[in-house]
Design a protein around this motif. Structure first.
Motif, mmCIF file in Angstrom:
data_model
loop_
_atom_site.group_PDB
_atom_site.id
_atom_site.type_symbol
_atom_site.label_atom_id
_atom_site.label_comp_id
_atom_site.label_asym_id
_atom_site.label_seq_id
_atom_site.Cartn_x
_atom_site.Cartn_y
_atom_site.Cartn_z
ATOM 1 N N ASP A 1 -14.618 -3.669 8.540
ATOM 2 C CA ASP A 1 -14.738 -2.232 8.273
ATOM 3 C C ASP A 1 -13.489 -1.695 7.574
ATOM 4 O O ASP A 1 -13.583 -0.894 6.642
ATOM 5 N N GLU A 2 -12.323 -2.119 8.038
ATOM 6 C CA GLU A 2 -11.068 -1.662 7.410
ATOM 7 C C GLU A 2 -10.996 -2.127 5.963
ATOM 8 O O GLU A 2 -10.614 -1.370 5.078
ATOM 9 N N LEU A 3 -11.370 -3.378 5.713
ATOM 10 C CA LEU A 3 -11.320 -3.895 4.346
ATOM 11 C C LEU A 3 -12.316 -3.158 3.456
ATOM 12 O O LEU A 3 -11.987 -2.789 2.322
ATOM 13 N N ALA A 4 -13.516 -2.901 3.952
ATOM 14 C CA ALA A 4 -14.523 -2.172 3.168
ATOM 15 C C ALA A 4 -14.040 -0.752 2.864
ATOM 16 O O ALA A 4 -14.208 -0.258 1.744
ATOM 17 N N ALA A 5 -13.418 -0.102 3.849
ATOM 18 C CA ALA A 5 -12.893 1.251 3.621
ATOM 19 C C ALA A 5 -11.764 1.218 2.592
ATOM 20 O O ALA A 5 -11.675 2.088 1.719
ATOM 21 N N TRP A 6 -10.920 0.202 2.655
ATOM 22 C CA TRP A 6 -9.805 0.079 1.715
ATOM 23 C C TRP A 6 -10.307 -0.153 0.289
ATOM 24 O O TRP A 6 -9.762 0.410 -0.659
ATOM 25 N N VAL A 7 -11.348 -0.959 0.146
ATOM 26 C CA VAL A 7 -11.906 -1.225 -1.190
ATOM 27 C C VAL A 7 -12.327 0.075 -1.866
ATOM 28 O O VAL A 7 -12.130 0.256 -3.063
ATOM 29 N N GLY A 8 -12.860 1.023 -1.087
ATOM 30 C CA GLY A 8 -13.338 2.271 -1.649
ATOM 31 C C GLY A 8 -12.302 3.373 -1.784
ATOM 32 O O GLY A 8 -12.604 4.442 -2.309
ATOM 33 N N ARG A 9 -11.063 3.121 -1.323
ATOM 34 C CA ARG A 9 -10.017 4.155 -1.390
ATOM 35 C C ARG A 9 -9.535 4.382 -2.810
ATOM 36 O O ARG A 9 -9.583 3.489 -3.655
ATOM 37 N N ILE A 10 -9.011 5.574 -3.039
ATOM 38 C CA ILE A 10 -8.400 5.908 -4.328
ATOM 39 C C ILE A 10 -6.916 5.580 -4.240
ATOM 40 O O ILE A 10 -6.235 6.006 -3.309
ATOM 41 N N GLU A 11 -6.430 4.809 -5.193
ATOM 42 C CA GLU A 11 -5.008 4.477 -5.274
ATOM 43 C C GLU A 11 -4.570 4.558 -6.721
ATOM 44 O O GLU A 11 -5.265 4.072 -7.609
ATOM 45 N N ASP A 12 -3.425 5.173 -6.963
ATOM 46 C CA ASP A 12 -2.876 5.255 -8.313
ATOM 47 C C ASP A 12 -2.304 3.904 -8.724
ATOM 48 O O ASP A 12 -1.835 3.140 -7.865
ATOM 49 N N PRO A 13 -2.303 3.619 -10.042
ATOM 50 C CA PRO A 13 -1.665 2.382 -10.497
ATOM 51 C C PRO A 13 -0.182 2.393 -10.148
ATOM 52 O O PRO A 13 0.448 3.446 -10.116
ATOM 53 N N LYS A 14 0.344 1.227 -9.873
ATOM 54 C CA LYS A 14 1.766 1.097 -9.559
ATOM 55 C C LYS A 14 2.550 0.877 -10.857
ATOM 56 O O LYS A 14 2.093 0.158 -11.744
ATOM 57 N N PRO A 15 3.736 1.484 -10.956
ATOM 58 C CA PRO A 15 4.542 1.257 -12.158
ATOM 59 C C PRO A 15 5.025 -0.191 -12.215
ATOM 60 O O PRO A 15 5.200 -0.844 -11.184
ATOM 61 N N ILE A 16 5.241 -0.663 -13.429
ATOM 62 C CA ILE A 16 5.755 -2.023 -13.615
ATOM 63 C C ILE A 16 7.208 -2.063 -13.165
ATOM 64 O O ILE A 16 8.000 -1.203 -13.538
ATOM 65 N N ARG A 17 7.531 -3.048 -12.352
ATOM 66 C CA ARG A 17 8.916 -3.300 -11.959
ATOM 67 C C ARG A 17 9.245 -4.714 -12.376
ATOM 68 O O ARG A 17 8.839 -5.663 -11.717
ATOM 69 N N ASP A 18 9.936 -4.852 -13.487
ATOM 70 C CA ASP A 18 10.283 -6.169 -13.992
ATOM 71 C C ASP A 18 11.749 -6.154 -14.406
ATOM 72 O O ASP A 18 12.155 -5.341 -15.234
ATOM 73 N N ALA A 19 12.535 -7.045 -13.815
ATOM 74 C CA ALA A 19 13.972 -7.067 -14.078
ATOM 75 C C ALA A 19 14.282 -7.309 -15.554
ATOM 76 O O ALA A 19 15.270 -6.787 -16.074
ATOM 77 N N LEU A 20 13.440 -8.078 -16.255
ATOM 78 C CA LEU A 20 13.707 -8.338 -17.661
ATOM 79 C C LEU A 20 13.641 -7.045 -18.475
ATOM 80 O O LEU A 20 14.455 -6.834 -19.382
#
Length: 196
Positions: A78-97
């Motif tokens: 149930d938790e995984l199914a609820a998480w699949v349907g959640r709204i999440e913003d894209p994460k910014p790229i974090r790359d040391a290069l």
């Protein structure tokens, strides 16, 4: 994405022991969501304590020192199914290069061209590995819904590697065109406001 959801996903695909799970992570989910073996074992304990998973009973072996195999309980599904349907913003790229290239605009590019070439080789190797997985696991057609979604994730990895190869080639050419960039720091301070 969080590690608990990655573990729930892997265990729903196939109940596994902690050791089997870490090996599967290294060969699949770990390509896009990395975790150490210690983090995985710690999270298994938390998920079990929260009632999301349980260790399968093994009547044929004594409980002390045995390898636990875990399965997902209804609360975990149930938790995984609820998480699949959640709204999440894209994460910014974090790359040391990327940060190092930005810093090179202030202190010069000495040694950076070799590092860009090294990254090119690493991304070429990763792309070759992804293509081999694609040929091995998805070369025969569309497959099940799960296979199609796993292939879609793999295609994202392939496309990202192609992006990085193109971008790194452009960065390498730009650095080669600049030479060593020893006088760059003075030029930047008197130049226009830097871009984001």
């Amino acid at each position: 994405m969080s590690l608990p959801h990655a573990i729930l996903t892997a265990l729903l695909e196939k109940p596994s022991s902690g050791l089997e799970l870490t090996r599967r992570f290294d060969k699949s989910i770990g390509y896009f969501w990395s975790a150490t073996h210690q983090q995985i074992y710690r999270e298994l304990g938390r998920l079990e304590e929260a009632g999301a998973i349980r260790a399968l009973p093994r009547p044929d072996q004594p409980t002390r020192g045995q390898k636990k195999e875990y399965e997902v309980l209804p609360a975990g599904r149930d938790e995984l199914a609820a998480w699949v349907g959640r709204i999440e913003d894209p994460k910014p790229i974090r790359d040391a290069l990327l940060l190092r290239l930005r810093a090179a605009g202030v202190v010069g590019t000495q040694g950076l061209e070799a590092e860009v070439r090294r990254h090119l080789e690493l991304h070429r190797a990763q792309l070759a590995e992804y293509r081999a997985i694609e040929e091995r696991d998805f070369g025969d057609g569309r497959g099940s819904e799960g296979d199609r979604l796993r292939h879609l994730v793999l295609r994202a990895g392939i496309d990202l590697e192609n992006f990085w190869l193109g971008w790194l080639e452009a960065a390498r050419a730009e650095l080669a065109d600049m030479g060593t960039g020893a006088g760059m720091a003075a030029d930047v301070r008197t130049g226009p406001e830097p871009a984001p």
